[in-house]
Design an enzyme around this catalytic site. Structure first.
Site, PDB file in Angstrom:
ATOM      1  N   LYS A  45      55.411  16.205  59.845  1.00  0.00           N
ATOM      2  CA  LYS A  45      56.080  17.461  60.186  1.00  0.00           C
ATOM      3  C   LYS A  45      55.176  18.436  60.952  1.00  0.00           C
ATOM      4  O   LYS A  45      55.673  19.297  61.671  1.00  0.00           O
ATOM      5  CB  LYS A  45      56.585  18.151  58.910  1.00  0.00           C
ATOM      6  CG  LYS A  45      57.778  17.465  58.263  1.00  0.00           C
ATOM      7  CD  LYS A  45      58.271  18.265  57.066  1.00  0.00           C
ATOM      8  CE  LYS A  45      59.483  17.624  56.436  1.00  0.00           C
ATOM      9  NZ  LYS A  45      60.057  18.454  55.358  1.00  0.00           N
ATOM     10  N   ASP A  85      64.828  23.140  57.070  1.00  0.00           N
ATOM     11  CA  ASP A  85      64.683  23.132  55.598  1.00  0.00           C
ATOM     12  C   ASP A  85      65.031  24.499  54.993  1.00  0.00           C
ATOM     13  O   ASP A  85      65.847  24.597  54.075  1.00  0.00           O
ATOM     14  CB  ASP A  85      63.261  22.741  55.183  1.00  0.00           C
ATOM     15  CG  ASP A  85      63.028  21.240  55.247  1.00  0.00           C
ATOM     16  OD1 ASP A  85      64.012  20.478  55.169  1.00  0.00           O
ATOM     17  OD2 ASP A  85      61.859  20.827  55.380  1.00  0.00           O
ATOM     18  N   GLY A 104      55.390  27.788  44.186  1.00  0.00           N
ATOM     19  CA  GLY A 104      54.936  26.813  45.178  1.00  0.00           C
ATOM     20  C   GLY A 104      54.562  27.473  46.485  1.00  0.00           C
ATOM     21  O   GLY A 104      55.013  28.598  46.785  1.00  0.00           O
TER      22      GLY A 104
HETATM   23  P1  NDP Z   1      53.947  19.930  49.243  1.00  0.00           P
HETATM   24  O1  NDP Z   1      53.126  18.783  48.796  1.00  0.00           O
HETATM   25  O2  NDP Z   1      53.712  20.530  50.578  1.00  0.00           O
HETATM   26  O3  NDP Z   1      53.800  21.125  48.156  1.00  0.00           O
HETATM   27  C1  NDP Z   1      53.942  20.872  46.793  1.00  0.00           C
HETATM   28  C2  NDP Z   1      53.896  22.177  46.029  1.00  0.00           C
HETATM   29  O4  NDP Z   1      54.132  21.904  44.644  1.00  0.00           O
HETATM   30  C3  NDP Z   1      52.552  22.893  46.107  1.00  0.00           C
HETATM   31  O5  NDP Z   1      52.751  24.279  46.067  1.00  0.00           O
HETATM   32  C4  NDP Z   1      51.855  22.409  44.806  1.00  0.00           C
HETATM   33  O6  NDP Z   1      50.861  23.306  44.359  1.00  0.00           O
HETATM   34  C5  NDP Z   1      53.032  22.421  43.870  1.00  0.00           C
HETATM   35  N1  NDP Z   1      52.848  21.565  42.693  1.00  0.00           N
HETATM   36  C6  NDP Z   1      52.927  20.218  42.647  1.00  0.00           C
HETATM   37  N2  NDP Z   1      52.724  19.785  41.384  1.00  0.00           N
HETATM   38  C7  NDP Z   1      52.519  20.900  40.620  1.00  0.00           C
HETATM   39  C8  NDP Z   1      52.268  21.115  39.234  1.00  0.00           C
HETATM   40  N3  NDP Z   1      52.175  20.096  38.380  1.00  0.00           N
HETATM   41  N4  NDP Z   1      52.113  22.393  38.795  1.00  0.00           N
HETATM   42  C9  NDP Z   1      52.210  23.434  39.649  1.00  0.00           C
HETATM   43  N5  NDP Z   1      52.447  23.279  40.985  1.00  0.00           N
HETATM   44  C10 NDP Z   1      52.603  22.037  41.455  1.00  0.00           C
HETATM   45  O7  NDP Z   1      55.451  19.439  49.092  1.00  0.00           O
HETATM   46  P2  NDP Z   1      56.750  20.054  49.808  1.00  0.00           P
HETATM   47  O8  NDP Z   1      56.654  21.534  49.782  1.00  0.00           O
HETATM   48  O9  NDP Z   1      56.979  19.357  51.081  1.00  0.00           O
HETATM   49  O10 NDP Z   1      57.889  19.576  48.805  1.00  0.00           O
HETATM   50  C11 NDP Z   1      58.072  20.220  47.560  1.00  0.00           C
HETATM   51  C12 NDP Z   1      59.365  19.740  46.972  1.00  0.00           C
HETATM   52  O11 NDP Z   1      60.454  20.171  47.790  1.00  0.00           O
HETATM   53  C13 NDP Z   1      59.477  18.205  46.901  1.00  0.00           C
HETATM   54  O12 NDP Z   1      59.909  17.873  45.620  1.00  0.00           O
HETATM   55  C14 NDP Z   1      60.525  17.872  47.923  1.00  0.00           C
HETATM   56  O13 NDP Z   1      61.300  16.755  47.531  1.00  0.00           O
HETATM   57  C15 NDP Z   1      61.383  19.125  47.925  1.00  0.00           C
HETATM   58  N6  NDP Z   1      62.118  19.319  49.164  1.00  0.00           N
HETATM   59  C16 NDP Z   1      63.464  19.432  49.076  1.00  0.00           C
HETATM   60  C17 NDP Z   1      64.209  19.620  50.199  1.00  0.00           C
HETATM   61  C18 NDP Z   1      65.691  19.714  50.065  1.00  0.00           C
HETATM   62  O14 NDP Z   1      66.349  19.707  51.112  1.00  0.00           O
HETATM   63  N7  NDP Z   1      66.251  19.837  48.870  1.00  0.00           N
HETATM   64  C19 NDP Z   1      63.599  19.712  51.538  1.00  0.00           C
HETATM   65  C20 NDP Z   1      62.152  19.627  51.520  1.00  0.00           C
HETATM   66  C21 NDP Z   1      61.458  19.414  50.362  1.00  0.00           C
HETATM   67  P3  NDP Z   1      49.353  23.214  44.907  1.00  0.00           P
HETATM   68  O15 NDP Z   1      49.325  23.975  46.190  1.00  0.00           O
HETATM   69  O16 NDP Z   1      48.582  23.841  43.822  1.00  0.00           O
HETATM   70  O17 NDP Z   1      49.058  21.739  45.078  1.00  0.00           O
END
Ligand code: NDP
Length: 291
Positions: A73, A109, A134
């Site tokens: 992306k 998105d 997040g």
């Molecule tokens: P990224 O990997 O870019 O970001 C993940 C985020 O989740 C970060 O802020 C991370 O924090 C946080 N995180 C992950 N695990 C934990 C935890 N155990 N405790 C606290 N924070 C946590 O992923 P994306 O933003 O691309 O995707 C996030 C979600 O959004 C996914 O599940 C994806 O499937 C969903 N999504 C849904 C869409 C839809 O159309 N419904 C479209 C796009 C995405 P840190 O920075 O600390 O690592």
């Protein structure tokens, strides 16, 4: 005189790696079928280092556009002819569409989330106060679109401080919203005067479907709208706990459908048959198609 046969299809698709489990083809092809369009949506695994070639191939095949998913992306920005201003603000492209032979990068998105908010939850976000859990790609897209839609205040709550602070700084500098970062070192309490709370982390993403964000659920109230981005399974433990507190909830299936519907409209120039697309995806996920 009968029309000449036409065996040619217009092509769109998704480029990612890995990509085999991406379900977008199901809803896009259901949309093409519903409108009787001779279009195909291809799910294409692009090997690392080959994205520039893939975009070149897209030009050669005269594709109408494409979706980009993990891990492409951000990298794709440098291979396109133009980037839409909000995709530039988000710093990522999930949809490429063609206009006058030029490939333009967009990001649907956050727009998909916004449309689900308006159409499924009947909420106008202007002037409201949001908490976003997040600071990754999904959170960034949602935060920028909410800011552009007139949300007045956003709290970014993120486990990794630097990433959360950077997003709050970016929102303050580049959009009209006021944003602050809140650390997530311990259980997070939702501040007074919050209108809606969005889980934009990957917590509860398959296979960890029982995981739940560490917030103080006693601070969720009936006047809150509580949203999740996880589309499958859409009724996450987070939404269950919020509903048990009397809050209204909005699941991530709507966001997924609308981000695809907006891409469909960019590609075909026709209103997306949203109900058919949503029903196809819900069937694929084995869930009801209502929020
Ligand atoms: P990224 O990997 O870019 O970001 C993940 C985020 O989740 C970060 O802020 C991370 O924090 C946080 N995180 C992950 N695990 C934990 C935890 N155990 N405790 C606290 N924070 C946590 O992923 P994306 O933003 O691309 O995707 C996030 C979600 O959004 C996914 O599940 C994806 O499937 C969903 N999504 C849904 C869409 C839809 O159309 N419904 C479209 C796009 C995405 P840190 O920075 O600390 O690592």
């Amino acid at each position: 005189m009968s029309d000449a046969p036409n065996y040619q299809y217009e092509l769109v698709g998704v480029f990612g790696h890995p990509v085999a489990e991406n379900p977008t083809c199901v809803m896009q092809e259901a949309g093409f079928d519903a409108l009787g369009l001779r279009w195909r949506y291809l799910t294409i695994d692009i090997a690392p280092g080959k994205l520039a070639d893939a975009i070149q191939a897209m030009r050669v095949f005269n594709m109408q556009g494409a979706n980009l998913t993990i891990p492409y992306k951000v990298e794709v920005l440098r291979y396109l002819d133009e980037i839409a201003p909000d995709a530039r603000l988000i710093g990522a492209v999930n949809t490429v569409w063609r206009q006058d032979g030029r490939y333009i990068g967009a990001n649907t998105d956050g727009k998909g989330f916004l449309r689900s908010l308006r159409e499924d939850a009947n909420m106008n976000p202007a002037g409201r106060r949001a908490v976003i859990l997040g600071a990754g790609g999904a959170a960034r897209a949602i935060a920028v679109e909410l800011a552009l839609a007139g949300v007045s205040y956003i709290v970014i709550v993120n486990r990794t401080r630097e990433r959360g602070e950077e997003l709050a700084r970016h929102l303050n500098a580049q959009t009209p919203v006021t944003a602050e970062y809140a650390s997530w070192d311990e259980t997070y309490a939702i501040p007074d005067r919050t209108d809606f709370v969005i889980n934009a982390t990957s917590i509860a993403l398959y296979p960890n479907v029982d995981d739940i964000p560490d917030i103080d659920y006693d601070t969720i109230h009936a006047q809150h709208l509580v949203c999740d981005v996880i589309p499958n399974p859409p009724r996450t433990p987070f939404l269950h706990r919020a509903a048990a507190r009397g809050a209204r909830t909005l699941d991530g299936l709507g966001m997924l459908v609308y981000q695809g519907a907006i891409a469909f409209e960019m590609w075909t120039g026709q209103p997306a048959p949203v109900e058919a697309m949503k029903a196809a995806l819900a069937r694929e996920f084995g869930v009801e198609s209502n929020n």
